[in-house]
Design a protein around this motif. Structure first.
Motif, PDB file in Angstrom:
ATOM      1  N   ILE A 166      29.056  49.221  40.777  1.00  0.00           N
ATOM      2  CA  ILE A 166      28.400  48.299  40.190  1.00  0.00           C
ATOM      3  C   ILE A 166      28.836  46.990  40.460  1.00  0.00           C
ATOM      4  O   ILE A 166      30.135  46.537  40.560  1.00  0.00           O
ATOM      5  N   SER A 167      28.118  45.874  40.500  1.00  0.00           N
ATOM      6  CA  SER A 167      28.284  44.498  41.006  1.00  0.00           C
ATOM      7  C   SER A 167      29.032  43.818  39.715  1.00  0.00           C
ATOM      8  O   SER A 167      28.773  43.955  38.630  1.00  0.00           O
ATOM      9  N   TYR A 168      29.754  42.691  40.203  1.00  0.00           N
ATOM     10  CA  TYR A 168      30.405  41.739  39.066  1.00  0.00           C
ATOM     11  C   TYR A 168      29.233  41.266  37.978  1.00  0.00           C
ATOM     12  O   TYR A 168      29.249  41.228  36.894  1.00  0.00           O
ATOM     13  N   GLN A 169      28.029  40.973  38.802  1.00  0.00           N
ATOM     14  CA  GLN A 169      27.057  40.082  38.024  1.00  0.00           C
ATOM     15  C   GLN A 169      26.465  41.255  36.750  1.00  0.00           C
ATOM     16  O   GLN A 169      26.157  40.788  35.812  1.00  0.00           O
ATOM     17  N   GLU A 170      26.033  42.433  37.156  1.00  0.00           N
ATOM     18  CA  GLU A 170      25.583  43.413  36.344  1.00  0.00           C
ATOM     19  C   GLU A 170      26.712  43.564  35.473  1.00  0.00           C
ATOM     20  O   GLU A 170      26.150  43.669  33.920  1.00  0.00           O
ATOM     21  N   THR A 171      27.681  43.658  35.660  1.00  0.00           N
ATOM     22  CA  THR A 171      28.864  43.842  34.697  1.00  0.00           C
ATOM     23  C   THR A 171      29.202  43.090  33.669  1.00  0.00           C
ATOM     24  O   THR A 171      29.064  42.951  32.418  1.00  0.00           O
ATOM     25  N   ILE A 172      28.941  41.839  34.115  1.00  0.00           N
ATOM     26  CA  ILE A 172      29.076  40.515  33.382  1.00  0.00           C
ATOM     27  C   ILE A 172      27.970  40.553  32.180  1.00  0.00           C
ATOM     28  O   ILE A 172      28.097  40.334  31.262  1.00  0.00           O
ATOM     29  N   GLU A 173      26.664  40.922  32.661  1.00  0.00           N
ATOM     30  CA  GLU A 173      25.724  40.891  31.714  1.00  0.00           C
ATOM     31  C   GLU A 173      25.819  41.882  30.802  1.00  0.00           C
ATOM     32  O   GLU A 173      25.474  41.796  29.502  1.00  0.00           O
ATOM     33  N   MET A 174      26.300  43.071  31.231  1.00  0.00           N
ATOM     34  CA  MET A 174      26.478  44.163  30.216  1.00  0.00           C
ATOM     35  C   MET A 174      27.365  43.911  29.228  1.00  0.00           C
ATOM     36  O   MET A 174      27.323  44.260  28.062  1.00  0.00           O
ATOM     37  N   ALA A 175      28.493  43.287  29.663  1.00  0.00           N
ATOM     38  CA  ALA A 175      29.488  42.928  28.687  1.00  0.00           C
ATOM     39  C   ALA A 175      29.094  41.808  27.929  1.00  0.00           C
ATOM     40  O   ALA A 175      29.421  41.805  26.539  1.00  0.00           O
ATOM     41  N   TYR A 176      28.449  41.046  28.116  1.00  0.00           N
ATOM     42  CA  TYR A 176      27.816  39.952  27.483  1.00  0.00           C
ATOM     43  C   TYR A 176      26.969  40.528  26.151  1.00  0.00           C
ATOM     44  O   TYR A 176      27.178  40.154  25.037  1.00  0.00           O
ATOM     45  N   TYR A 177      26.251  41.519  26.582  1.00  0.00           N
ATOM     46  CA  TYR A 177      25.432  42.086  25.662  1.00  0.00           C
ATOM     47  C   TYR A 177      26.064  43.183  24.801  1.00  0.00           C
ATOM     48  O   TYR A 177      25.683  43.399  23.530  1.00  0.00           O
ATOM     49  N   GLY A 178      27.296  43.314  24.834  1.00  0.00           N
ATOM     50  CA  GLY A 178      28.291  44.140  23.866  1.00  0.00           C
ATOM     51  C   GLY A 178      28.663  45.187  24.503  1.00  0.00           C
ATOM     52  O   GLY A 178      29.197  46.279  23.583  1.00  0.00           O
ATOM     53  N   ALA A 179      28.511  45.786  25.554  1.00  0.00           N
ATOM     54  CA  ALA A 179      29.057  47.000  26.138  1.00  0.00           C
ATOM     55  C   ALA A 179      30.375  46.926  25.968  1.00  0.00           C
ATOM     56  O   ALA A 179      31.438  46.162  26.365  1.00  0.00           O
ATOM     57  N   SER A 180      30.954  48.078  25.429  1.00  0.00           N
ATOM     58  CA  SER A 180      32.438  48.114  24.734  1.00  0.00           C
ATOM     59  C   SER A 180      33.584  48.526  25.960  1.00  0.00           C
ATOM     60  O   SER A 180      34.608  48.372  25.591  1.00  0.00           O
ATOM     61  N   VAL A 181      33.104  48.914  27.134  1.00  0.00           N
ATOM     62  CA  VAL A 181      34.002  49.303  27.985  1.00  0.00           C
ATOM     63  C   VAL A 181      34.889  48.018  28.579  1.00  0.00           C
ATOM     64  O   VAL A 181      35.991  47.973  28.790  1.00  0.00           O
ATOM     65  N   ILE A 182      34.092  47.016  28.682  1.00  0.00           N
ATOM     66  CA  ILE A 182      34.800  45.652  29.384  1.00  0.00           C
ATOM     67  C   ILE A 182      34.474  44.499  28.669  1.00  0.00           C
ATOM     68  O   ILE A 182      33.555  44.204  27.765  1.00  0.00           O
ATOM     69  N   HIS A 183      35.703  43.795  28.306  1.00  0.00           N
ATOM     70  CA  HIS A 183      35.828  42.551  27.483  1.00  0.00           C
ATOM     71  C   HIS A 183      35.087  41.508  28.344  1.00  0.00           C
ATOM     72  O   HIS A 183      34.921  41.544  29.495  1.00  0.00           O
ATOM     73  N   PRO A 184      34.110  40.531  27.695  1.00  0.00           N
ATOM     74  CA  PRO A 184      33.140  39.584  28.342  1.00  0.00           C
ATOM     75  C   PRO A 184      33.696  38.717  29.179  1.00  0.00           C
ATOM     76  O   PRO A 184      33.203  38.498  30.264  1.00  0.00           O
ATOM     77  N   LYS A 185      35.070  38.426  28.993  1.00  0.00           N
ATOM     78  CA  LYS A 185      35.764  37.387  29.739  1.00  0.00           C
ATOM     79  C   LYS A 185      36.272  38.048  31.028  1.00  0.00           C
ATOM     80  O   LYS A 185      36.719  37.160  31.862  1.00  0.00           O
ATOM     81  N   THR A 186      36.293  39.227  31.050  1.00  0.00           N
ATOM     82  CA  THR A 186      37.277  39.860  32.044  1.00  0.00           C
ATOM     83  C   THR A 186      36.554  39.822  33.481  1.00  0.00           C
ATOM     84  O   THR A 186      37.505  39.414  34.385  1.00  0.00           O
ATOM     85  N   ILE A 187      35.401  39.515  33.885  1.00  0.00           N
ATOM     86  CA  ILE A 187      34.836  39.713  35.016  1.00  0.00           C
ATOM     87  C   ILE A 187      35.092  38.493  36.010  1.00  0.00           C
ATOM     88  O   ILE A 187      35.341  38.552  37.151  1.00  0.00           O
ATOM     89  N   LYS A 188      34.984  37.412  35.292  1.00  0.00           N
ATOM     90  CA  LYS A 188      34.756  36.080  36.118  1.00  0.00           C
ATOM     91  C   LYS A 188      35.910  35.648  36.758  1.00  0.00           C
ATOM     92  O   LYS A 188      35.761  35.533  38.124  1.00  0.00           O
ATOM     93  N   PRO A 189      37.408  35.761  36.208  1.00  0.00           N
ATOM     94  CA  PRO A 189      38.517  35.478  37.231  1.00  0.00           C
ATOM     95  C   PRO A 189      38.642  36.497  38.325  1.00  0.00           C
ATOM     96  O   PRO A 189      39.188  36.202  39.340  1.00  0.00           O
ATOM     97  N   LEU A 190      38.118  37.828  38.183  1.00  0.00           N
ATOM     98  CA  LEU A 190      38.269  38.837  39.165  1.00  0.00           C
ATOM     99  C   LEU A 190      37.208  38.419  40.337  1.00  0.00           C
ATOM    100  O   LEU A 190      37.491  38.469  41.186  1.00  0.00           O
ATOM    101  N   ALA A 191      36.145  38.246  39.860  1.00  0.00           N
ATOM    102  CA  ALA A 191      34.904  37.839  40.940  1.00  0.00           C
ATOM    103  C   ALA A 191      35.395  36.672  41.752  1.00  0.00           C
ATOM    104  O   ALA A 191      35.193  36.489  42.696  1.00  0.00           O
ATOM    105  N   VAL A 192      36.044  35.640  41.052  1.00  0.00           N
ATOM    106  CA  VAL A 192      36.394  34.429  41.584  1.00  0.00           C
ATOM    107  C   VAL A 192      37.397  34.924  42.888  1.00  0.00           C
ATOM    108  O   VAL A 192      37.434  34.326  43.996  1.00  0.00           O
ATOM    109  N   ARG A 193      38.299  35.629  42.526  1.00  0.00           N
ATOM    110  CA  ARG A 193      39.445  36.019  43.490  1.00  0.00           C
ATOM    111  C   ARG A 193      38.952  37.361  44.262  1.00  0.00           C
ATOM    112  O   ARG A 193      39.642  37.766  45.174  1.00  0.00           O
ATOM    113  N   ARG A 194      37.543  37.984  44.093  1.00  0.00           N
ATOM    114  CA  ARG A 194      37.186  39.196  44.689  1.00  0.00           C
ATOM    115  C   ARG A 194      38.264  40.208  44.496  1.00  0.00           C
ATOM    116  O   ARG A 194      38.430  41.162  45.229  1.00  0.00           O
TER     117      ARG A 194
END
Length: 465
Positions: A282-310
């Motif tokens: 799954i893409s970073y963008q889709e995961t960020i949106e799911m985390a933002y809405y409250g998906a419990s598997v990933i903390h919402p702030k997790t994806i951005k720093p990983l996406a920046v560094r790929r």
């Protein structure tokens, strides 16, 4: 040329360190999956954070907390003895448990210093953070005795995350000072013995450190620490994922792996929804949106720093470490299975102008300002001519502060005991599945996302949505 053994980050949540058997399983995973340097980020054991929250609340209210605190202490000490020497409670075992006992002593000191007239959130951080300190210390004591170092690694090391993850003073949701954090981690990299590239490092999730302050003499005498100490902050509940991402970003890690009790990133929580589907990638963008809405598997702030560094994020099961799991990375994919997300303990707050004037931009500015001041996060909002409604997490303390600030200007109604459902990538079948026979108090639809607020409905025991 790529390093033959690049640094990786493993994050183990509360379920993966919930007891002695779980910690032994963690050791096996590390032994089998670590050929080179590794940073292991550890959450508090099981439901320890909840238990410490309860202890803190009692202490803050001036109520007896000794019994609740003893349960926390006995749980950690009994787990430590089970792992480090169940048949020997002599000098050697005492020596192995010394650091655990020191953290428990510090916890008692922090509780004894609580002042009900001082800031709630700051004192909360100083107490609840001990769950991660205890768990990481215990994992370190076990893992470096029971596991062999890979040939490419020189040392085992326990690391205090508060010394490297630098935050501001936003208690309970510390904002990371990225430049200071990078500088601190760079200093460790320059030390041959402490460099993360040469070690398997065990550290804590969830916690950071605000700028240093002088420490009272009584605290120094009880702990033997230095006269200045960084004040503990926390990064928000379930913030250990974010900690892993911070280390990955600053240390240019090859990957982050989050070890969960599920098969990967699923389209729904299997404890709530029947027949969940795993996303292989799954893409970073889709995961960020799911985390933002409250998906419990990933903390919402997790994806951005990983996406920046790929940096790819792998979600794998500690119950089946060899299974494929989910890979979250920079990728393209077709239509995904609808994602079902539920947030409980919600509050719907409606503001109406008292003189029947329109809800103007000036009104909204006032409302948003107070919501930010009392730190109530908006999960859903909607406005009409003379009213504006928001759905937030229910916090009696924060809600009362909101009402006190705005009741003179607005007529305010609120409902508690609600649930917020989100369907990402919805279709007709998924809408029917969740809305059937429910009274929707508020709903909102975009091209890809449908959200609604409803009253909580108690399912029959064992029944899934």
């Amino acid at each position: 040329m790529q390093h033959p053994h690049p640094l990786r980050i493993f994050k183990f949540g509360g379920a993966s360190v919930k007891d002695a058997a779980a910690i032994r399983n963690l050791c096996r995973i590390v032994q089998e999956h670590s050929a080179g340097p590794l940073v292991i980020v550890v959450s508090a054991m099981g439901k320890t954070t909840n238990a410490l929250e309860a202890v803190f609340q009692l202490a803050f209210e001036g109520q007896p907390y000794e019994q609740a605190l003893q349960q926390v202490e006995e749980f950690h000490l009994s787990t430590a003895i089970a792992l480090l020497g169940p048949e020997e409670v002599g000098e050697e075992t005492d020596s192995q448990l010394l650091r655990i006992r020191n953290w428990l002593r510090e916890l008692r000191t922090a509780l004894a210093a609580i002042d009900s007239q001082a800031g709630y959130d700051q004192q909360y951080d100083q107490v609840v953070s001990y769950g991660e300190l205890l768990a990481s210390q215990l994992v370190y004591e076990v893992i470096h005795r029971q596991n062999e170092l890979p040939p490419a690694v020189r040392h085992w090391r326990w690391h205090d995350a508060r010394r490297s993850i630098c935050t501001d003073e936003t208690w309970r949701e510390g904002k990371v000072d990225w430049a200071a954090t990078q500088a601190q981690l760079n200093r460790y990299q320059e030390d041959e013995h402490a460099a993360f590239a040469h070690c398997i490092t065990i550290t804590q999730g969830f916690i950071g450190g605000a700028p240093s302050v002088p420490v009272p003499e009584a605290y120094l005498e009880s702990t033997g620490r230095q006269g200045w100490q960084r004040r503990t902050t926390t990064l928000g509940r379930e913030g250990s994922d974010y900690t892993a991402a911070i280390f990955a970003y600053c240390l240019n890690a090859e990957s982050v792996t989050i070890w969960k009790d599920v098969a990967g990133l699923l389209n729904a929580d299997p404890k709530i929804f029947a027949n969940p589907v795993r996303y292989p990638e799954i893409s970073y963008q889709e995961t960020i949106e799911m985390a933002y809405y409250g998906a419990s598997v990933i903390h919402p702030k997790t994806i951005k720093p990983l996406a920046v560094r790929r940096v790819p994020l792998l979600v794998k099961s500690f119950l089946d470490p060899g299974a494929e799991g989910t890979r979250i990375h920079d990728c393209r994919h077709g239509l995904l299975a609808p994602a079902f997300i539920r947030k409980t303990n919600q509050c719907l707050i409606s503001f109406e102008s008292k003189d029947l004037t329109f809800i103007s931009e000036e009104n909204l500015e006032v409302i948003f300002g107070v919501l930010a001041q009392v730190r109530l996060k908006i999960h859903l909002m909607q406005n009409s001519a003379i009213s504006f409604s928001v759905c937030t997490d229910f916090s009696p303390y924060r809600l009362e502060k909101l009402l006190a600030a705005l009741r003179e200007q607005f007529t305010i109604h609120y409902n508690t005991g609600l649930e917020l459902y989100t369907i990402k990538n919805y279709d007709a079948a998924s809408l029917r599945r969740l809305t059937h026979e429910r009274e929707l108090l508020l709903e909102q639809r975009t091209r890809q996302t449908f959200q609604f607020v409803c009253r909580a409905v108690e399912n029959e025991p064992g029944q899934l949505l």
